[in-house]
Design a protein around this motif. Structure first.
Motif: not given
Lengths: 508, 103, 522, 352, 168
Positions: B32-46
C-alpha cells in the motif's frame, strides 16, 4: 456520416459490443455457458476490424477538434489490434468454461482494453493518448489477475499494476515537461513549438521521460523488470494478448511522439533508442537463456523483440515507421500464435510450465507441436516466416541509416536467441519422458474449433508475412508516408508558402 | 502584491516530490505504501502541470490534472482491489514475501 | 513460356509439395518411405532436364533457365532463379543423392518416420534453393532455411544422448556468421539498391559498389566467414565432428562441403573479386593446413564416423586449396572435387551407416575380419576408398590432379610450400583410409563382428550403392563430359582474376583505413 | 483606522469576523444541544433539562465544565498521535466550513464584506472539500483507538460518508447549473427575484435535489435515521467509544457544528439564504442598520427551522439497517440525483 | 505573500513527503500524503487554479486517500518489516532518485530565466472565468477524452468487482 462518427467507427463498435456483454452477463444464469458472450465479442472485434478497413479509403480523417487523426498509420494498428484480439478471443472462448463463473467480464474487459489501445494509436492529443493508455493498462492489469484460483495470478496482476502505474507517472511527467517546453499537448503543436522553444533542454528531458514511460510499457530494458513475473503468472491467453496488442499500441504512440512530435531532435533521441535497442536485445536474450519456465522464457524473448523493434527507431523516418509497423505485425502474429499453442497445451490449470513438461509434445499432440515449432522458428527469424522478413526489414532500415554496428549486435543476438528457442523446440520433438507425459496428457482435450481457427489465423498470418508480405508492406509504407506528410502539412499550416515541396510528396 | 516566485521553484518542488516518490517506490516494502508513493509521484506531476499552465496562461494543463485525478481514482479502485485480493490469498502486504515466482 | 523458365521452380518446390503430401498421408507401414522415394526420384528426373537442355554455346557468364519475377517491390526483392556451369551439376548431384538417402534410411529410421522424411525433403528444398537463387535475399532465405531441418534431424534422430548439444552447436556455428552475412547483404543493398547477383557482380567488376574499401573488406569477410563455417574451412570446423557423428546417414551425406563451397565460388568471388583475390594466400594456407590436419586427426580416430568426419575436413580443404589458386585448373578441379566429395563422401557414409545398422557401433576396435563375411560391402568399400584417395580411373583422381596442378601454377607467395604440404596430406589420406579398411575388414575377428552375424547387402542396398559406384567410374573415365560446363565457370572466374592481377591493386586497400572501419556508409 | 493600509484593514476586519463567527457558532452549537434535548423531551412527554438556570438555559455551560474537568483517558494500546489528532481534525473541519457561508446581505465596510468571512468564487466546492476532509477525523479516531467497536464504527462511518458524499455532491449540480456559479453569493442572488417563489426548492424545481440533499446530509452528519456508526446497541458508542473528556466534547461539538453547516448550506442553496421569503411584496422599511440585520434574522430563522427538522426526524424515525443504508444511497439516491441533473440541464438547454 | 505561501506550503509538502518515506506504518504514510496534497492544493490556488485546488481536496484527499485509509484499516496488516530485499532497494533507490532529482532541478534552474515567474495578480483578476474556461475547453476541444473517461471508469468498476469478489 459525420467525421466524428466515421473516424471513431471501430471504437464505437467495440464499446457497444462491450456494453452489450456487460448488460447480458448478469442476465445469464450463473451456471450457464458464457460462450455466446464470447461470440458477441468476436463479432464485435471482427466488425471493428472491417470498419477500420473501410476507413482506409478516406485518406486522413480528423475528428473531435483535432484530437483524433485517422490515417493509414492508425488504421494499420487498428487492424493489428483487432486481429490480435480476435485470435485471443477465439483461443480463450473455451478457456474459462467450467472454471470461472463470470467469464463475460473477461470478454468485456478485452473489448474495452482494445478500445483504449485503438484510441492510443489514432490520437494526436497526448491527453487522449493518456486516457487510452490507462484504459488499456487497467483492463490488462485486471485480466492478468483473472485466474483467481492461482496465487501467482494475483501476484502477477499486482506487479503489473505497480510497475505500470510507476511508468504512467513517468509518462505523465514527460507530457508535463513537453507542455512546459512548448505550451501544448498536441503532438503536432509540440513539434511546431519545439522550433521556437526557449527551453530546449526541458524539451529533451520531456522526451526522455516519455521514452522511459513508454519503455516500461513495451518492456524495453532496463525497464523490463516486471515482464517475466507478470507473464509467468498471468493466464496464457492474456499473456498472448498483453505481450502484443498493448505493446503495439505503445509502440504506435512512441512512433508518433518521436517521429511526429520530436522530429527536430532525432539526432538526439536516435542515440537513446540505439542504446535502448542494444540493451533490450542483449538483456532479453541473455535472460531467456537462463529460463526453464516456458512463459518466462517467452517473456524475456519479448524483451528482446522489443529491442529489435526499437532498432527501427534509429532509421530514417519513412523506413523506420514502416519497418517498426511491419515488425510489430509479425511479432504480434507469431507471439499470439505461440501463446495460443501454450494455452491449448497447458490448459486453464497450466499443468505444463517448464521446458521439461513440453518434452515429447510432438508425439502426443503432433499438430500443436508443429504449430509451436513454426512459431518458434518465426521467433528465431527463419526465412519464409514473418519473423525473418520483419527482422530483415528492420535491420535493413537501420543499416540504411548507417547503424551497421547496431545491426551486427542485433543479428548476433538473434543467434544467441536461437539457442533457447531451439532448446524448447528440441524438447518438443524429443522422446517424451515419464513425467512430461504424465503432465501434458492429463488434459487430453481436443482443440476446440474456434481455437483451431484462431491458431490457423495466426499461423497463416505469420506465413503470409514471411512469403507474401507485399500487401502489409504496402500498408506500412503508406502509414510511414502518410505520417510524414501529415507532419509536414501540420508543420506548414502556419507558413503555407515555404513548404510546397513537402506537400508535393502527397501528389505521388 | 509582493515579489514574484519563479516558476522554476514550483518545478523544483515538483521534482523533489517526484524523486521522493521514486525513492519511496523503490524503498518501501508495504504494497500500500508503494502505491501511495505512486500517488505522490502523480501529485508532483500535477504540480508541474499547474505551474506550466500558469506560465503559458493556458488552462489545458489544468485539465490534464483533472484527468490525472480521475485516472488516479480509477487506478486506486482497481489497485486496492488487487491488494485486497492478494492479502486474502497471502495474508501479507510485504512485497518481499510476494515472491512465488523467481525474481 | 516454355518449361525452361519454370523448371528451376519445379525442381525446388517439388520436394516441398512432397513434404506437404507426406504431412497429410498417414504414417503407416512403408507409406513414408515409398512416398519419399517417389518424390526424390521425381525431383531427380526433373534435375536431369538441366544437363539435357543446357546450352553450352551460350555466352560465358550468362545464366540459363532464367526466371525473374518481382516478389516484393520495396525493398526490391526478386524471385530470380538461374543456373550456370557452376551450379548445374551440383543441382543434379543433390537430386541424385536424395533417393539414395531415402533408400539408405529405409530401415535405419523406424520411428517418427513422417517427421524424418518431411525434414529430409525440406532440407532438399533448401539446398536446391541455394543452388538456383540469383537474388541475394532469396539466397539468404534458403541459406538460413537449410539450417533448420538439419538441426532438427540431428536433434531428433541423433545417435546418442549428445544429439541435442551437437544440433545446437551446429546451429549456432552456422547461424551466427550468417547473421553477420545478413548485415553485409543489407549493407550491399543500401549501397547499391539491389539484391540481384548479376547486377551486383556487374557493379563489383566496375568497382562501383562503395568507395569505402575498409567497409568492403569487412563485408567480404562477413561473406567468407559465413561460408567458411559451413564448408568448413580449417579453424572453423568445431561443429563438424560432433554433427557428423550424431546425424543420421541421410543427413550426413549432405552436411558438409558443397553448400559452402558453392557459395564461396558464386558470391564471395562474384561480389568481392578483389578482396577474394587478396585473401587467397591465407585461404590457400588454411586449405593446406586443413588437409594435413584433417588427415592427421583422422589417423588417430577410433570411431569410424569421427574418422570420416575429419576425412571430410581434409577433402573440402582440397577444394579450398584449389579454388583459391584462381587458376583454371585449380578452379575446375575444385568444382569437380566438390562433386566428388558429395559422391565419395556420400558413399562412404552410406557404407558406414550400413555397418552401424548391422553391428550397432562405429568403434573400429570392435570390428575386424569382416571381408569374408560381407564380400559385397567390402568390395564397395574398397572402391569408395580408392575414389577418395584419388586412384586413377576413378573420379577423385581427376579432381585432385587438377587441384594440385593448379596449385603449382598459382601466383601467390609461398604457394609452392603450401602445395607441398598439402600433397603430404594426400599420402596421409591414403594411409588412414587404407588403415581403416585393414582394421575393419581384415585381420582377426573383432568383438562385435564375431558376436553378431549380419547379412550382406540386400537388393535395396545394392540399389542404393551401385549407382554411386557407377557415377564414380563415369566421372573418372568420362571427365570431359562433366567438365564442359564446369570449365566454363572456372575459366570465367580465373579470367576475372587475371584482370585484377594485371591491374595493380588500389593502394588504399593495403593500408586499411581505421576510421572507415566504423561501418562504412554515413 | 484611516492610517491603516487596505491590506491591514482587510486583515483586521477578517480576524474580527472570524472571532465573532466562531463565538456565535460555538454558542449555537451549545444551545443546539440544549434545543435538541428540550424538544426531544417534549416529544417524548418529558421536560428535558430544566434545573440548571432558568428553563435549563445554563445546562450547556454545566455540561462544558463537566467535560473539561473530567479525566482525560488515553487507552494504552492507542496510536497516540493519531488518537489525539483525530478529534481536532473533526472539529476543525466542521468549524472551517462555516467561513464561506454568507449569512447576510452584501454589506461592504471599507471594501470588506461584513456578513461573510470569506467570499470565494468556489465557495460551494470549499464546503464540499472540507466536509470530505472531515471523514479523516472519524476514520482515524476509530482506528487509532485500537478497539474493535471503534474500528467497526469508523469503518461504517467512513464508507457511509464516502457513499453519500456522491449523492450530496450530485444533488447540488442542479443548483449550480441554475446559478451558473459556484460562489455562494451568486447562488443566493439567483434565487432573489420573486421571494420564496424563485427559491430553488420551489420556483427552481429543485425539490428532488433538495430531498436528495436532505437525505445525504443526514447521512453525512451521522444523524438519525442514519446514525449507524454510533449504534449503541451494536457498537457501544462507535468511533468515539474510547474518547472521554475534552476530546469527546470535540467530537460532540463537531457533530452539532456539522448540523449547523449543513443547515446553512441547505438554506443558501434551496431556500434563498438570507433573503426574505416575501421578496418585494413587503416594502423596505427601517434604516440601514435594520436593512443589514433583517437578512441575518431571516437566515437564522431558516437555519433554526432546519435544526428543528433534524431533531424532529430524530425523535420520529427508527434507525436503518446497514445494508439498507448502502442500497438506499447507491441504488436510489445516486440514480435519482443523476436523473435530476439530466432533467435540469435538459430543461435549461431547451429554455435557451 | 506569494513567496511566503510558496515557502510555507512548499516546505510543508516536502516535509510530508519525507515523512511518507520515513514512516513505517502505511496509515502514517497515507496521512503524510494527505498533508502533501493539502499543501499542493494551496499552491494550486496560489497559481490561479482554484478549481483544481478544490478538486484536489475533494477528489484526491477526500475520496482517493480516504479509500486508501479505509483499505489500510480494513486489512490492518501492521507495520512493514524490513528484509534483505529492502537493503538492495536502499542501494538502488536513493542514488537513482537523487540522480533524477539533480537532473530535473539542473534543467529547471538552468532554464529558469526563460520560464519567468508567477504573476498572480494579473492572473487572478480574471479568475472568475477560470472555471468557465476550463469547462469550455473540456466540453469542446477535449470533449472526446472527457467522454472516453467514462469507459475508463467503467473498466475500473468492472475490475474492482471482478478482483475483490470472492470465488465461490
Amino acid at each position: 456520416m459525420s467525421p466524428n462518427v466515421l473516424a471513431l467507427l471501430p471504437e464505437y463498435i467495440l464499446v457497444l459490443a462491450g456494453v452489450l456483454i456487460m448488460l447480458a452477463e448478469p442476465c445469464l444464469p450463473a451456471a450457464a455457458s458464457r460462450k455466446p458472450l464470447g461470440w458477441i465479442a468476436i463479432l464485435g472485434t471482427a466488425l471493428a476490424g472491417l470498419a477500420s478497413w473501410y476507413q482506409l479509403q478516406f485518406g486522413t480523417l480528423h475528428a473531435f477538434y483535432g484530437t483524433i487523426q485517422v490515417d493509414a498509420f492508425s488504421i494499420f494498428f487498428h487492424l493489428l489490434i483487432a486481429a490480435v484480439v480476435l485470435v485471443t478471443l477465439l483461443g480463450s472462448l473455451d478457456y474459462f468454461e467450467g472454471h470461472a463463473t463470470h467469464a463475460g467480464e473477461y470478454f468485456a474487459l478485452t473489448l474495452f482494453g482494445a478500445t483504449g489501445m485503438m484510441f492510443m494509436t489514432s490520437s494526436v492529443e497526448l491527453l487522449m493518448v493518456f486516457v487510452g493508455l490507462e484504459i488499456s493498462s487497467i483492463s490488462t492489469y485486471i485480466m492478468a489477475g483473472f485466474r483467481k484460483g492461482q496465487a501467482t495470478a494475483s501476484e502477477s496482476s499486482l506487479k503489473y499494476f505497480l510497475l505500470g502505474s510507476f511508468a504512467t507517472a513517468f509518462f505523465l511527467y514527460g507530457i508535463a515537461l513537453a507542455f512546459g517546453a512548448t505550451g501544448s499537448t498536441n503532438i503536432y503543436a509540440i513539434a511546431h513549438g519545439l522550433e521556437t522553444t526557449a527551453t530546449p533542454h526541458l524539451a529533451f528531458l520531456a522526451l526522455a521521460m516519455l521514452i522511459i514511460g513508454l519503455g516500461f510499457k513495451v518492456s524495453a530494458a532496463p525497464f523490463h523488470v516486471w515482464t517475466p513475473d507478470v507473464y509467468q503468472g498471468a493466464p496464457a491467453p492474456v499473456v498472448g494478448l498483453m505481450s502484443t496488442a498493448p505493446k503495439a499500441a505503445a509502440f504506435a504512440v512512441l512512433l508518433r511522439i518521436t517521429f511526429s512530435g520530436f522530429p527536430a531532435m532525432q539526432h538526439r533521441w536516435a542515440i537513446l533508442m540505439w542504446v535502448l535497442a542494444a540493451l533490450s536485445m542483449t538483456v532479453g536474450n541473455l535472460g531467456a537463456l537462463l529460463q526453464r519456465d516456458v512463459k518466462r522464457m517467452l517473456a524475456y524473448s519479448s524483451i528482446a523483440h522489443a529491442g529489435y523493434l526499437l532498432v527501427a527507431f534509429t532509421a530514417f523516418p519513412q523506413d523506420g515507421i514502416a519497418a517498426a509497423c511491419f515488425y510489430t505485425a509479425t511479432y504480434a502474429a507469431m507471439n499470439v500464435g505461440a501463446f495460443a499453442v501454450i494455452t491449448q497445451v497447458s490448459g486453464y490449470d497450466e499443468t505444463a510450465r517448464s521446458q521439461e513438461d513440453f518434452t515429447g509434445l510432438a508425439s502426443r499432440r503432433p499438430m500443436l507441436a508443429a504449430l509451436l515449432a513454426f512459431f518458434l522458428l518465426s521467433l528465431i527469424g527463419i526465412p519464409f516466416t514473418g519473423g525473418f522478413f520483419g527482422k530483415f526489414y528492420v535491420f535493413s532500415a537501420a543499416v540504411a541509416a548507417g547503424h551497421v554496428w547496431l545491426a551486427v549486435i542485433g543479428l548476433l543476438n538473434s543467434g544467441v536467441a536461437c539457442f533457447y528457442y531451439l532448446r524448447l523446440l528440441a524438447a518438443v520433438y524429443a522422446k517424451p519422458t515419464a513425467e512430461s507425459a504424465a503432465l501434458t496428457s492429463i488434459p487430453a482435450r481436443r482443440v476446440s474449433v474456434p481455437a483451431a481457427v484462431g491458431l490457423t489465423l495466426a499461423a497463416i498470418a505469420t506465413l503470409v508475412l514471411g512469403i507474401l508480405p507485399g500487401n502489409t508492406l504496402w500498408l506500412t509504407q503508406y502509414a510511414g508516408t502518410s505520417t510524414i506528410i501529415e507532419s509536414a502539412r501540420q508543420h506548414c499550416a502556419p507558413h503555407p508558402d515555404n513548404c510546397h515541396v513537402e506537400l508535393q510528396m502527397e501528389q505521388r | 502584491m509582493s515579489a514574484q516566485v519563479p516558476i522554476a521553484y514550483y518545478l523544483v518542488l515538483g521534482a523533489i516530490l517526484f524523486s521522493i516518490g521514486i525513492a519511496a517506490f523503490l524503498i518501501k516494502r508495504n504494497i500500500i505504501t508503494i502505491f501511495i508513493s505512486i500517488e505522490l509521484m502523480l501529485n508532483a506531476v500535477n504540480l508541474t502541470f499547474v505551474a506550466f499552465s500558469h506560465m503559458w496562461h493556458q488552462v489545458s494543463g489544468q485539465i490534464f490534472v483533472f484527468f490525472v485525478m480521475v485516472v488516479a481514482a480509477a487506478e486506486a479502485a482497481v489497485g486496492l482491489a488487487i491488494i485486497i485480493a492478494i492479502f486474502r490469498a497471502r495474508q501479507t502486504l510485504n512485497v518481499d514475501q510476494i515472491n512465488l515466482m523467481k525474481l | 513460356m516454355t518449361i525452361d523458365h519454370s523448371i528451376l521452380t519445379i525442381i525446388t518446390f517439388v520436394p516441398l509439395a512432397g513434404a506437404l503430401l507426406l504431412a497429410i498421408l498417414p504414417d503407416k507401414g512403408k507409406t513414408m518411405q515409398w512416398g519419399a522415394l517417389a518424390i526424390t526420384l521425381l525431383t531427380f528426373v526433373c534435375t536431369l532436364h538441366l544437363p539435357a537442355h543446357y546450352d553450352y554455346s551460350a555466352a560465358a557468364g550468362s545464366y540459363q533457365f532464367d526466371t525473374d519475377h518481382s516478389w516484393i517491390s520495396s525493398p526490391a526483392i526478386h524471385y530470380h532463379l538461374g543456373v550456370d556451369g557452376l551450379s548445374m551439376w551440383l543441382i543434379v548431384l543433390t537430386g541424385f543423392l536424395a533417393p539414395l538417402g531415402v533408400l539408405i534410411s529405409w530401415r535405419a529410421i523406424d520411428s517418427r518416420k513422417k517427421l524424418f522424411y518431411i525434414l529430409f525433403l525440406l532440407q532438399q528444398v533448401a539446398m536446391l534453393g541455394i543452388f538456383v537463387s540469383l537474388d541475394l535475399f532469396l539466397y539468404y532465405a534458403f541459406w538460413e532455411l537449410s539450417l533448420v531441418p538439419m538441426t532438427l534431424l540431428i536433434a531428433t534422430f541423433g545417435r546418442t544422448e549428445n544429439r541435442r548439444r551437437a544440433a545446437i552447436k551446429y546451429f549456432l556455428y552456422a547461424f551466427i556468421p550468417s547473421a553477420i552475412l545478413l548485415v553485409a547483404i543489407l549493407w550491399l543493398y543500401v549501397k547499391t539498391g539491389t539484391f540481384d547477383l548479376p547486377t551486383l557482380a556487374g557493379f563489383a567488376a566496375a568497382n562501383s559498389i562503395s568507395p569505402n574499401s575498409a567497409a568492403l573488406w569487412l563485408a567480404s569477410l562477413a561473406f567468407l566467414a559465413a561460408f567458411a563455417v559451413k564448408v568448413p574451412i580449417f579453424p572453423l570446423h568445431g561443429w563438424l565432428s560432433d554433427a557428423i557423428s550424431e546425424a543420421p546417414t541421410a543427413a550426413v551425406m549432405v552436411l558438409a562441403g558443397k553448400l559452402g563451397l558453392y557459395s564461396i565460388l558464386r558470391f564471395s568471388f562474384g561480389i568481392f573479386p578483389q578482396q577474394s583475390h587478396r585473401i587467397a594466400p591465407l585461404m590457400i594456407a588454411l586449405g593446406a593446413i586443413g588437409i594435413v590436419y584433417g588427415a592427421l586427426i583422422a589417423l588417430v580416430q577410433k570411431d569410424l564416423k569421427r574418422l570420416a568426419a575429419y576425412g571430410t575436413l581434409g577433402h573440402v580443404s582440397v577444394v579450398v586449396l584449389g579454388i583459391f589458386t584462381f587458376t583454371i585448373a585449380g578452379l575446375d578441379g575444385g568444382i569437380y572435387q566438390t562433386l566428388n566429395e558429395g559422391i565419395g563422401g556420400g558413399a562412404l557414409f552410406m557404407l558406414l551407416g550400413l555397418l552401424y545398422e548391422r553391428y550397432g557401433t562405429y568403434d573400429m576396435r570392435e570390428f575386424g575380419g569382416l571381408a569374408a563375411k560381407l564380400p559385397w560391402i567390402v568390395t564397395l568399400f574398397v572402391i569408395t576408398t580408392l575414389s577418395v584417395v584419388g586412384l586413377p580411373i576413378l573420379n577423385g583422381f581427376v579432381g585432385e590432379f587438377l587441384v594440385f596442378s593448379g596449385a603449382m601454377q598459382a601466383s601467390f607467395a609461398h604457394h609452392v610450400m603450401w602445395t607441398a604440404l598439402a600433397t603430404t596430406g594426400v599420402i596421409l589420406t591414403a594411409a588412414y583410409m587404407l588403415m581403416m579398411i585393414q582394421r575393419v575388414f581384415y585381420g582377426s575377428l573383432g568383438l562385435k563382428s564375431s558376436a553378431v552375424t549380419a547379412p550382406d547387402l540386400d537388393a535395396r542396398e545394392h540399389l542404393a550403392l551401385w549407382p554411386v559406384v557407377a557415377v564414380m567410374l563415369a566421372m573418372g573415365v568420362a571427365s570431359p563430359y562433366w567438365m564442359r560446363a564446369i570449365d566454363e565457370a572456372g575459366t570465367r572466374i580465373a579470367q576475372q582474376h587475371e584482370s585484377i592481377e594485371s591491374t595493380a591493386p588500389p593502394a588504399e586497400a593495403t593500408t586499411s583505413n581505421v576510421h572507415a572501419a566504423e561501418g562504412g556508409p554515413r | 483606522m484611516s492610517h491603516l493600509s487596505q491590506f491591514q484593514t482587510f486583515l483586521l476586519l477578517s480576524i474580527l469576523k472570524i472571532a465573532v463567527v466562531l463565538v456565535i457558532t460555538l454558542t449555537a452549537v451549545a444551545y443546539t444541544v440544549l434545543l435538541e434535548r428540550k424538544v426531544l423531551g417534549r416529544m417524548q412527554n418529558r421536560w428535558g433539562p430544566s434545573r440548571t438556570g432558568p428553563f435549563g438555559l445554563l445546562q450547556p455551560l454545566a455540561d462544558g465544565i463537566k467535560l473539561f474537568l473530567k479525566e482525560d483517558l488515553l487507552p494504552l494500546a492507542a496510536e497516540r498521535p493519531l488518537f489525539i489528532i483525530a478529534p481536532i481534525i473533526a472539529l476543525a473541519c466542521s468549524l472551517i466550513s462555516i467561513s464561506v457561508v454568507p449569512f447576510g446581505a452584501v454589506q461592504h465596510v471599507k471594501g470588506v464584506d461584513m456578513f461573510a468571512v470569506a467570499d470565494l468564487n468556489i465557495g460551494l466546492l470549499v464546503i464540499l472539500g472540507i466536509t470530505s476532509i472531515g471523514v479523516y477525523g472519524i476514520a482515524l479516531s476509530g482506528w487509532s483507538s485500537n478497539n474493535k467497536f471503534a474500528l467497526l464504527g469508523s469503518l461504517r462511518a467512513t464508507s457511509q460518508m464516502i457513499s453519500y458524499e456522491l449523492a450530496l455532491g450530485l444533488s447540488l449540480v442542479g443548483v449550480v447549473l441554475r446559478a451558473q456559479s459556484l460562489r455562494l453569493r451568486d447562488i443566493v442572488d439567483s434565487q432573489a427575484a420573486h421571494g420564496a417563489l424563485s427559491w430553488n426548492v420551489f420556483g427552481g424545481f429543485q425539490f428532488v435535489a433538495f430531498f436528495i440533499y436532505l437525505m445525504a446530509a443526514y447521512a453525512e452528519t451521522n444523524r438519525s435515521p442514519f446514525d449507524l456508526p454510533e449504534a449503541e446497541s451494536e457498537l457501544v458508542a462507535g468511533y468515539h467509544t474510547e474518547y472521554s473528556s475534552m476530546k469527546f466534547a470535540m467530537f460532540f461539538m463537531a457533530e452539532y457544528a456539522n448540523m449547523i453547516t449543513v443547515a446553512c448550506v441547505a438554506t443558501l442553496l434551496f431556500f434563498g439564504g438570507p433573503a426574505s421569503p416575501f421578496g418585494h411584496l413587503i416594502p423596505t422599511f427601517g434604516g440601514a442598520i435594520v436593512q443589514a440585520v433583517l437578512p441575518v434574522l431571516w437566515f437564522v430563522a431558516k437555519v433554526l427551522a432546519f435544526l428543528l427538522l433534524y431533531i424532529w426526524v430524530r425523535g420520529t424515525l427508527p434507525r436503518f439497517r446497514y445494508d439498507q443504508l448502502m442500497s438506499f444511497g447507491w441504488k436510489f439516491l445516486l440514480p435519482l440525483a443523476m436523473l435530476n441533473i439530466i432533467v435540469t440541464s435538459l430543461v435549461m438547454a431547451l429554455r435557451g | 505573500m506569494q513567496l511566503a505561501l510558496f515557502l510555507i506550503f512548499g516546505v510543508l509538502a516536502v516535509a510530508g513527503a519525507i515523512n511518507l518515506l520515513l514512516q513505517r506504518h502505511p496509515i502514517n504514510s497515507a496521512l503524510s500524503l494527505v498533508v502533501v496534497m493539502m499543501s499542493l492544493a494551496v499552491l494550486y490556488w496560489s497559481l490561479g487554479a482554484e478549481f483544481l485546488a478544490a478538486a484536489q481536496v475533494i477528489v484526491y484527499s477526500g475520496a482517493i486517500m480516504v479509500l486508501f485509509v479505509f483499505v489500510i484499516m480494513l486489512l490492518n496488516a501492521g507495520e512493514e518489516e524490513h528484509t534483505t530485499g529492502s537493503r538492495i532497494a536502499y542501494v538502488a533507490g536513493f542514488p537513482g532518485a537523487a540522480a533524477i532529482f539533480c537532473l530535473l532541478s539542473f534543467v529547471f534552474l538552468s532554464e529558469r530565466k526563460a520560464m519567468g515567474g508567477t504573476d498572480l495578480g494579473g492572473y487572478l483578476s480574471h479568475s472568475a472565468n477560470n472555471i468557465a474556461e476550463i469547462s469550455r475547453l473540456l466540453f469542446r476541444d477535449l470533449l472526446l477524452p472527457f467522454e472516453v473517461t467514462s469507459i475508463l471508469i467503467l473498466v475500473a468498476i468492472l475490475g474492482a468487482v471482478v478482483l475483490a469478489r470472492k470465488e465461490q
